[in-house]
Motif scaffolding. Structure first.
Motif, PDB file in Angstrom:
ATOM      1  N   SER A 123       2.353   2.254  -3.227  1.00 27.98           N
ATOM      2  CA  SER A 123       1.346   2.931  -4.149  1.00 27.98           C
ATOM      3  C   SER A 123       1.284   4.655  -4.280  1.00 27.98           C
ATOM      4  CB  SER A 123       0.014   2.337  -4.111  1.00 27.98           C
ATOM      5  OG  SER A 123      -0.633   3.107  -2.730  1.00 27.98           O
ATOM      6  N   PRO A 132       0.405   6.530  -1.683  1.00 31.68           N
ATOM      7  CA  PRO A 132      -0.876   6.682  -1.315  1.00 31.68           C
ATOM      8  C   PRO A 132      -1.475   8.274  -1.183  1.00 31.68           C
ATOM      9  CG  PRO A 132       0.509   6.248   0.722  1.00 31.68           C
ATOM     10  CD  PRO A 132       1.301   5.834  -0.652  1.00 31.68           C
ATOM     11  N   ALA A 160       0.837  -1.128   0.134  1.00 28.94           N
ATOM     12  CA  ALA A 160       0.071   0.047  -0.088  1.00 28.94           C
ATOM     13  C   ALA A 160       0.787   1.289   0.021  1.00 28.94           C
ATOM     14  CB  ALA A 160      -0.865   0.334   1.196  1.00 28.94           C
TER      15      ALA A 160
END
Length: 286
Positions: free
Chosen positions: A12, A14, A9
């Motif tokens: 990515s 975020p 995650a």
């Protein structure tokens, strides 16, 4: 398993991923899109942004290891390159599928948007044209939204201009803290060629221009439609706040070494601009 999922995650990117996804949802609501369609739009944009973020960490894995990037899970060995590569490809496929479900126009526009981001990761970041993918991607975002309507239409020129100019600000502020590391690994984009101070000034002047456009654009649309409206207090307040952030950013660039605070300031300004875009409603398509 949880640690690996967390690392994936974080790979990515975020912050920008969530910001762009939220902006697309706000714009979808603003133009009167049905709830199910807003959800589908947000999922398509989310998948596309995830694919861009993951492709960045996949392609840059060796370079990030070479400069010891502690903020990159791949460089720290917390997740494998193969895992990030697979996630990028799956997310890309999902983004294409959902985008074309929303319409051929929306699908094609979003495909160009995502491909532009991948092109930056794959090599354009190393050239004097490094800013182009940001201009293209952010400039296209309002049109991806309006083309996803049941009756698709291209976004208003002023909305496209806001996105394009804001993309310039995002690119320059995101790159500034990494200028030295990039130079060590052969990445010489436009900000690197212009230098730290000039690039910082360009970034925050672009932010100010975007804030001005998002105030003036809807007002001009109203005037052309014969409404004779004046900018709302909220819009004027948003412009004032954005100009204050831009001024603060320029002062920081001139006086201090670049840091992630500059990018965080632009993200805050993006929220202000997102609110103003949302309040523009159907003027986004006029």
């Amino acid at each position: 398993m949880f640690a690996r999922a967390t690392a994936l995650a974080l790979s990515s990117h975020p912050g920008p991923t969530v910001a762009v996804t939220a902006l697309s949802a706000v714009l979808g609501v603003a133009v009167g899109m049905a709830p199910l369609r807003v959800v589908a739009l947000a999922l398509a944009i989310l998948a596309g942004q995830l694919s861009i973020g993951w492709s960045n960490d996949w392609i840059d894995a060796e370079r990030d290891r070479a400069v010891g990037r502690s903020d990159k899970p791949v460089a720290q060995g917390l997740v494998t390159v193969g895992t990030v590569r697979a996630a990028a490809l799956v997310a890309f496929a999902v983004s294409v599928a959902i985008s074309f479900w929303l319409g051929v126009g929306a699908g094609l526009a979003h495909l160009v948007l995502v491909a532009s981001g991948w092109a930056y990761n794959a090599g354009l970041k190393r050239t004097a044209w490094s800013v182009v993918p940001f201009i293209v991607s952010f400039g296209l975002l309002p049109t991806v939204v309006t083309l996803a309507l049941p009756e698709p239409v291209v976004a208003a020129p002023w909305a496209i201009a806001v996105g394009a100019v804001f993309g310039i600000s995002i690119h320059f502020t995101n790159v500034l803290p990494d200028l030295a590391d990039d130079a060590r690994t052969g990445v010489v984009g436009l900000p690197h060629r212009l230098g730290r101070v000039v690039s910082g000034v360009v970034a925050f002047v672009a932010l100010a221009v975007a804030a001005l456009l998002v105030l003036v654009g809807p007002w001009v649309s109203d005037v052309l439609a014969g409404a004779g409206a004046t900018p709302s207090p909220v819009a004027i307040g948003g412009l004032a706040a954005s100009l204050a952030i831009a001024t603060w950013g320029i002062v920081l660039v001139v006086r201090r070494p670049p840091s992630r605070l500059l990018f965080q300031l632009v993200i805050v300004a993006s929220l202000l601009i997102a609110v103003q875009l949302g309040l523009s409603g159907t003027r986004l398509i006029s």
